[in-house]
Structures are given as C-alpha cells and as structure tokens.
Scaffold this motif. Structure first.
Motif, short mmCIF file in Angstrom:
data_model
loop_
_atom_site.label_atom_id
_atom_site.label_comp_id
_atom_site.label_asym_id
_atom_site.label_seq_id
_atom_site.Cartn_x
_atom_site.Cartn_y
_atom_site.Cartn_z
N GLU A 56 1.01 -1.27 0.35
CA GLU A 56 0.04 0.02 0.19
C GLU A 56 0.77 1.03 0.06
OE1 GLU A 56 -4.23 -1.67 2.17
OE2 GLU A 56 -2.50 -0.58 3.54
N ARG A 57 2.33 1.41 0.70
CA ARG A 57 2.67 2.34 0.49
C ARG A 57 3.34 2.32 -1.21
NH1 ARG A 57 6.27 0.00 4.14
NH2 ARG A 57 4.47 0.98 6.21
N SER A 58 3.67 1.70 -2.08
CA SER A 58 4.55 1.75 -2.80
C SER A 58 3.48 1.94 -4.11
CB SER A 58 5.13 -0.03 -2.94
OG SER A 58 6.19 -0.40 -2.52
N ALA A 59 2.26 1.92 -3.35
CA ALA A 59 1.45 2.02 -4.61
C ALA A 59 0.62 3.71 -4.51
CB ALA A 59 -0.37 1.39 -3.81
N LEU A 60 1.29 4.13 -3.46
CA LEU A 60 1.19 5.65 -3.52
C LEU A 60 2.06 6.64 -4.64
CD1 LEU A 60 1.07 6.57 0.16
CD2 LEU A 60 -0.61 5.88 -1.32
N SER A 61 3.35 5.44 -5.22
CA SER A 61 3.78 6.38 -6.31
C SER A 61 4.22 4.72 -7.48
CB SER A 61 5.27 6.76 -5.15
OG SER A 61 5.73 5.24 -5.22
N ASN A 62 3.42 4.13 -7.31
CA ASN A 62 3.69 3.01 -8.42
C ASN A 62 1.56 3.07 -8.79
OD1 ASN A 62 3.95 0.91 -9.49
ND2 ASN A 62 5.75 0.27 -8.68
N PRO A 63 1.93 3.04 -10.21
CA PRO A 63 0.46 3.17 -10.54
C PRO A 63 0.14 1.47 -10.52
CG PRO A 63 1.59 4.34 -11.90
CD PRO A 63 2.85 3.81 -11.31
N GLU A 64 1.85 0.48 -11.26
CA GLU A 64 1.37 -0.95 -11.46
C GLU A 64 0.82 -1.65 -10.03
OE1 GLU A 64 4.54 -2.36 -13.53
OE2 GLU A 64 4.06 -1.33 -14.73
N CYS A 65 1.41 -0.71 -9.06
CA CYS A 65 1.51 -1.31 -7.83
C CYS A 65 -0.32 -0.76 -7.53
CB CYS A 65 2.71 -1.42 -6.30
SG CYS A 65 2.48 -1.62 -4.74
N HIS A 66 -0.50 -0.03 -7.98
CA HIS A 66 -1.53 0.30 -6.85
C HIS A 66 -2.96 -0.62 -8.17
CE1 HIS A 66 -5.40 3.03 -6.95
NE2 HIS A 66 -4.88 3.29 -6.59
N ARG A 67 -2.71 -0.68 -8.42
CA ARG A 67 -3.67 -1.58 -9.84
C ARG A 67 -3.70 -2.78 -9.07
NH1 ARG A 67 -2.10 1.19 -14.15
NH2 ARG A 67 -0.41 -0.29 -14.81
N PHE A 68 -2.36 -3.04 -8.40
CA PHE A 68 -2.66 -4.73 -8.02
C PHE A 68 -2.79 -5.03 -6.44
CE2 PHE A 68 -0.18 -8.00 -5.25
CZ PHE A 68 -0.74 -8.98 -5.52
N VAL A 69 -3.00 -3.68 -5.89
CA VAL A 69 -3.52 -3.38 -4.60
C VAL A 69 -5.02 -3.51 -4.57
CG1 VAL A 69 -3.74 -2.06 -2.59
CG2 VAL A 69 -1.25 -2.44 -3.16
N CYS A 70 -5.29 -2.55 -5.24
CA CYS A 70 -6.95 -2.47 -5.86
C CYS A 70 -7.40 -4.04 -6.27
CB CYS A 70 -7.41 -1.33 -6.66
SG CYS A 70 -6.71 -0.01 -5.99
N SER A 71 -7.08 -4.53 -7.06
CA SER A 71 -7.47 -6.54 -7.32
C SER A 71 -7.43 -7.09 -6.78
CB SER A 71 -6.77 -6.34 -8.52
OG SER A 71 -5.21 -7.43 -8.47
N LEU A 72 -6.69 -6.77 -5.54
CA LEU A 72 -7.21 -7.42 -4.28
C LEU A 72 -8.76 -7.52 -3.34
CD1 LEU A 72 -3.29 -7.41 -2.77
CD2 LEU A 72 -4.62 -9.06 -4.19
N ARG A 73 -9.09 -8.41 -3.27
CA ARG A 73 -10.33 -8.06 -2.71
C ARG A 73 -10.34 -8.16 -1.48
NH1 ARG A 73 -13.30 -13.58 -2.23
NH2 ARG A 73 -13.23 -12.65 -0.09
#
Length: 128
Positions: A56-73
């Motif tokens: 979640e920390r990485s997702a703040l600056s990395n769009p690919e990581c953000h998409r991955f975290v959002c795909s987790l249920r």
C-alpha cells in the motif's frame, strides 16, 4: 429438494476450501482450540499484514502496484481489515476476546447468498 441441498452444500464446501488460505475465511482458523495452529496462523497473518502495508505504501507512487493492490479483494473488506488492525494492535501474539466473539459469529453464519439464491430459483422453478 434433497439434490438441491446436497449440491449447494458441496459447492459451498469446495468454495470454502478454495478460499480458506486467505482472509477472511482464514481468520476462522483463529478460533481453533489448538494453540500451535493459532500461533502459526498469527505468524502468517502478521507476515501478510507487513507485506500489505508495504504494498500500500508503494502503491502511492507506483501505478502498477496501485492497480495490483486495488485488485486484491480482502484488504478492501471492512471486516477483514478491522480484524487485521485488531490483531496488529495485539502484535499478532494473541486474539483479543472481542475479536474472538466476532470470528465465532462469522464462522457460524452462512456467509453467502448462494444458498438463498439457489433455494429461490428452486421454488420459482416449482411454481412454473
């Protein structure tokens, strides 16, 4: 009707097996009377929580990581998130009593609308 009940129960059992290794169904294992099982599960949940926070920390600056975290249920489910926070507050050493009550109630419930949907469809089919 017996065939419907058997089919529903067996499909729910298979679904439960498929998802019992991840939250929220994984949390039900914390109600086990076996302290070794609970300890191992707390360790897994602690590791999961650490990885999730890093993601979640990485997702703040990395769009690919953000998409991955959002795909987790499970991180987006209120009950799961709340349980992980409560376990984190206890340093994943034990299950707080108030959380244990919630987990027992969660494990005792149907946790699915599938059975109701199948019963409704069966009754609707009989009416025709």
């Amino acid at each position: 009707m017996w065939r419907l009940a058997w089919g529903t129960v067996s499909s729910m059992a298979l679904t439960g097996l498929a998802y019992s290794a991840i939250p929220p169904l994984m949390l039900i294992g914390l109600t086990s009377p076996d302290p070794e099982h609970v300890g191992g599960l707390l360790k897994k949940l602690s590791d999961m929580w650490d990885v999730l926070l890093k993601l979640e920390r990485s997702a703040l600056s990395n769009p690919e990581c953000h998409r991955f975290v959002c795909s987790l249920r499970f991180p987006l489910e209120h009950f799961t998130r709340e349980a992980l926070v409560q376990l984190s507050e206890a340093d994943f050493r034990s299950v707080p009593s108030f959380l244990m009550e919630d987990l027992v109630a969660f494990g005792s419930g149907i946790n699915s609308t599938l059975i109701i949907e199948k019963m409704f469809n069966q009754l609707r089919g009989v009416e025709r």
